[in-house]
Design a protein around this motif. Structure first.
Motif, PDB file in Angstrom:
ATOM      1  N   THR A  54      -6.856  20.469  -3.304  1.00  0.00           N
ATOM      2  CA  THR A  54      -6.580  21.746  -3.442  1.00  0.00           C
ATOM      3  C   THR A  54      -5.575  22.234  -2.469  1.00  0.00           C
ATOM      4  N   LEU A  55      -5.013  23.449  -3.181  1.00  0.00           N
ATOM      5  CA  LEU A  55      -3.885  23.921  -2.186  1.00  0.00           C
ATOM      6  C   LEU A  55      -4.520  24.740  -1.160  1.00  0.00           C
ATOM      7  N   SER A  56      -3.837  24.467  -0.031  1.00  0.00           N
ATOM      8  CA  SER A  56      -4.418  25.117   1.306  1.00  0.00           C
ATOM      9  C   SER A  56      -3.662  26.602   1.222  1.00  0.00           C
ATOM     10  N   PRO A  57      -4.446  27.429   1.984  1.00  0.00           N
ATOM     11  CA  PRO A  57      -3.814  28.820   2.424  1.00  0.00           C
ATOM     12  C   PRO A  57      -2.503  28.644   2.836  1.00  0.00           C
ATOM     13  N   ARG A  58      -2.280  27.700   3.932  1.00  0.00           N
ATOM     14  CA  ARG A  58      -1.144  27.544   4.394  1.00  0.00           C
ATOM     15  C   ARG A  58       0.019  27.292   3.431  1.00  0.00           C
ATOM     16  N   ASP A  59      -0.275  26.182   2.558  1.00  0.00           N
ATOM     17  CA  ASP A  59       0.808  25.815   1.646  1.00  0.00           C
ATOM     18  C   ASP A  59       0.966  26.960   0.456  1.00  0.00           C
ATOM     19  N   ASN A  60       0.070  27.725   0.141  1.00  0.00           N
ATOM     20  CA  ASN A  60       0.028  28.886  -0.661  1.00  0.00           C
ATOM     21  C   ASN A  60       1.085  30.112  -0.157  1.00  0.00           C
ATOM     22  N   LEU A  61       1.328  30.250   1.279  1.00  0.00           N
ATOM     23  CA  LEU A  61       2.102  31.275   1.478  1.00  0.00           C
ATOM     24  C   LEU A  61       3.690  31.449   1.005  1.00  0.00           C
ATOM     25  N   PRO A  62       4.194  30.417   0.757  1.00  0.00           N
ATOM     26  CA  PRO A  62       5.571  30.645   0.230  1.00  0.00           C
ATOM     27  C   PRO A  62       5.417  30.596  -1.444  1.00  0.00           C
ATOM     28  N   ARG A  63       4.213  30.242  -2.078  1.00  0.00           N
ATOM     29  CA  ARG A  63       4.258  30.444  -3.612  1.00  0.00           C
ATOM     30  C   ARG A  63       4.101  31.881  -3.818  1.00  0.00           C
ATOM     31  N   LYS A  64       3.655  32.676  -3.224  1.00  0.00           N
ATOM     32  CA  LYS A  64       3.164  34.039  -3.570  1.00  0.00           C
ATOM     33  C   LYS A  64       4.138  35.160  -2.966  1.00  0.00           C
ATOM     34  N   ARG A  65       4.021  36.609  -3.665  1.00  0.00           N
ATOM     35  CA  ARG A  65       4.505  37.514  -3.093  1.00  0.00           C
ATOM     36  C   ARG A  65       3.517  38.301  -2.359  1.00  0.00           C
ATOM     37  N   TRP A  66       3.589  38.695  -1.284  1.00  0.00           N
ATOM     38  CA  TRP A  66       2.432  39.391  -0.364  1.00  0.00           C
ATOM     39  C   TRP A  66       2.840  40.880  -0.106  1.00  0.00           C
ATOM     40  N   ASN A  67       2.050  41.537  -0.901  1.00  0.00           N
ATOM     41  CA  ASN A  67       1.856  42.950  -0.924  1.00  0.00           C
ATOM     42  C   ASN A  67       1.204  43.620   0.102  1.00  0.00           C
ATOM     43  N   LEU A  68       1.722  44.563   0.641  1.00  0.00           N
ATOM     44  CA  LEU A  68       1.024  45.242   1.899  1.00  0.00           C
ATOM     45  C   LEU A  68       0.131  46.232   1.174  1.00  0.00           C
TER      46      LEU A  68
ATOM     47  N   PRO B 168       0.598  25.359  13.951  1.00  0.00           N
ATOM     48  CA  PRO B 168      -0.019  24.367  13.440  1.00  0.00           C
ATOM     49  C   PRO B 168      -1.462  24.749  13.170  1.00  0.00           C
ATOM     50  N   ASP B 169      -2.249  25.527  14.157  1.00  0.00           N
ATOM     51  CA  ASP B 169      -3.530  25.661  14.303  1.00  0.00           C
ATOM     52  C   ASP B 169      -3.935  26.935  13.328  1.00  0.00           C
ATOM     53  N   ASP B 170      -2.845  27.455  12.595  1.00  0.00           N
ATOM     54  CA  ASP B 170      -3.107  28.575  11.740  1.00  0.00           C
ATOM     55  C   ASP B 170      -3.473  29.997  12.561  1.00  0.00           C
ATOM     56  N   GLN B 171      -3.418  29.950  14.082  1.00  0.00           N
ATOM     57  CA  GLN B 171      -4.048  30.986  14.691  1.00  0.00           C
ATOM     58  C   GLN B 171      -2.919  32.105  14.847  1.00  0.00           C
TER      59      GLN B 171
ATOM     60  N   THR C  98      11.455  38.642  18.559  1.00  0.00           N
ATOM     61  CA  THR C  98      10.310  37.959  18.135  1.00  0.00           C
ATOM     62  C   THR C  98       8.944  38.382  18.164  1.00  0.00           C
ATOM     63  N   ASP C  99       8.410  38.648  16.974  1.00  0.00           N
ATOM     64  CA  ASP C  99       7.264  39.095  17.136  1.00  0.00           C
ATOM     65  C   ASP C  99       6.068  38.104  16.726  1.00  0.00           C
ATOM     66  N   THR C 100       5.115  38.328  17.536  1.00  0.00           N
ATOM     67  CA  THR C 100       3.855  37.494  17.419  1.00  0.00           C
ATOM     68  C   THR C 100       2.738  38.150  16.995  1.00  0.00           C
ATOM     69  N   PHE C 101       1.932  37.445  15.926  1.00  0.00           N
ATOM     70  CA  PHE C 101       0.880  38.255  15.171  1.00  0.00           C
ATOM     71  C   PHE C 101      -0.425  37.079  15.313  1.00  0.00           C
ATOM     72  N   VAL C 102      -1.499  37.654  15.547  1.00  0.00           N
ATOM     73  CA  VAL C 102      -2.665  36.925  15.497  1.00  0.00           C
ATOM     74  C   VAL C 102      -3.214  36.838  14.205  1.00  0.00           C
TER      75      VAL C 102
ATOM     76  N   ALA D 268      -3.996  38.498   6.583  1.00  0.00           N
ATOM     77  CA  ALA D 268      -4.171  39.753   7.419  1.00  0.00           C
ATOM     78  C   ALA D 268      -3.760  39.329   8.632  1.00  0.00           C
ATOM     79  N   ILE D 269      -2.820  40.089   9.387  1.00  0.00           N
ATOM     80  CA  ILE D 269      -2.336  39.717  10.726  1.00  0.00           C
ATOM     81  C   ILE D 269      -2.364  40.779  11.615  1.00  0.00           C
ATOM     82  N   GLU D 270      -2.799  40.652  12.876  1.00  0.00           N
ATOM     83  CA  GLU D 270      -2.813  41.699  13.806  1.00  0.00           C
ATOM     84  C   GLU D 270      -1.852  41.634  14.918  1.00  0.00           C
ATOM     85  N   GLN D 271      -1.220  42.862  15.139  1.00  0.00           N
ATOM     86  CA  GLN D 271       0.009  42.775  16.300  1.00  0.00           C
ATOM     87  C   GLN D 271      -0.384  43.730  17.336  1.00  0.00           C
ATOM     88  N   THR D 272      -0.052  43.646  18.474  1.00  0.00           N
ATOM     89  CA  THR D 272      -0.391  44.492  19.544  1.00  0.00           C
ATOM     90  C   THR D 272       1.011  44.900  20.244  1.00  0.00           C
TER      91      THR D 272
END
Length: 283
Positions: free
Chosen positions: A146-160, A222-225, A242-246, A256-260
């Motif tokens: 089955t398609l993993s969420p990671r591989d699915n990221l480039p296949r969709k438009r991500w609406n805020l 690689p750990d999807d974190q 460079t911005d890093t999100f959890v 869903a990604i969290e930024q400090t």
């Protein structure tokens, strides 16, 4: 006349039953348990059948044990995709593990990383062992990919859909999305580049500076974190930011990604957290 017809019908039924018995008998005789091949994964219906479910991009490891009454002389693995040999695997679909004497017992750890090409396809592996007596045994493994969420990221438009001010001292997790942000979306391309679409509502309120930031690249660790994004200013192309999100949520439907951020210059705290929630839509 009736007795002859009845005899003919009886003979045909008997011949049909006998042919089924012979086919079943031959099928059983052609299946050898010497060498015996055992895969340490769940079994599926059928003789020596195994089945594993896995997501694309994540490796699956299958312990294989072979035991024989005489020395083993060959062990190979064949991959099929929709019942046809997959030339991208091994040598035109066949990987030879060994083709010389290996004793009577052999343990092997088979590892495979399914790609997006395997998703929703009939993926099969046949493990074949031959001993010095000439006996041949096979065991079949079916992968349900089955398609993993990671591989699915480039296949969709991500609406805020939401911007939560997680650390708001008066109202934790306060919804803070502006009206002009509700039609924002982003594309995360397979080559690591990205783009942001600000929709039609731009140039006012919190969106007055839309377009002044140019987004360059994205990366998921690689750990999807962690989700890492790079950008530069429209008028400062040589200054990379460079911005890093959890990563808080990663499914095929939601990201869903969290930024400090440090808002002390605006009278806020130095470690304010904001959660950006995106829903998947057609690309």
């Amino acid at each position: 006349m009736k007795s002859i017809t009845k005899y003919i019908k009886y003979s045909l039924v008997l011949l049909f039953a006998l042919s089924l018995y012979q086919c079943e008998e031959n099928y059983t005789e052609n299946i050898s348990d010497n060498p015996k091949i055992t895969l340490s994964v769940p079994t599926a219906p059928g003789h020596a059948q195994y089945k594993v479910q896995v997501e694309s991009g994540y490796d699956v490891t299958v312990p294989v044990k072979i035991s024989s009454s005489s020395n083993l002389k060959e062990f190979k693995i064949t991959k099929t995709l929709n019942l046809n040999a997959d030339p991208s695997f091994g040598d035109n679909g066949v990987m030879t593990v060994f083709n010389s004497d290996k004793g009577k017992d052999f343990d092997y750890s088979f590892t495979y990383i399914p790609s997006t090409q395997d998703v929703d396809q009939l993926v099969g592996f046949t493990f074949t062992a031959v001993n010095n007596d000439g006996s041949v045994s096979e065991s079949d493994l079916t992968l349900v990919v089955t398609l993993s969420p990671r591989d699915n990221l480039p296949r969709k438009r991500w609406n805020l859909k939401s911007v939560l001010w997680v650390t708001n001292p008066d109202n934790p997790n306060q919804e803070s999305i502006s009206d002009c942000e509700k039609d924002n979306s982003m594309l995360l391309n397979a080559d690591g580049t990205m783009s942001v679409d600000y929709g039609t509502d731009t140039g006012s309120g919190n969106c007055a500076y839309d377009g002044l930031t140019v987004y360059d690249s994205w990366e998921l660790t690689p750990d999807d974190q962690y989700f890492i994004r790079t950008s530069h200013g429209l008028f400062t192309p040589d200054v990379e930011v460079t911005d890093t999100f959890v990563v808080r949520t990663l499914t095929v439907q939601q990201f869903a990604i969290e930024q400090t951020v440090d808002l002390s210059v605006f009278g806020g705290g130095t470690d304010e957290k904001f959660l950006y929630v995106y829903d998947a839509g057609p690309r």
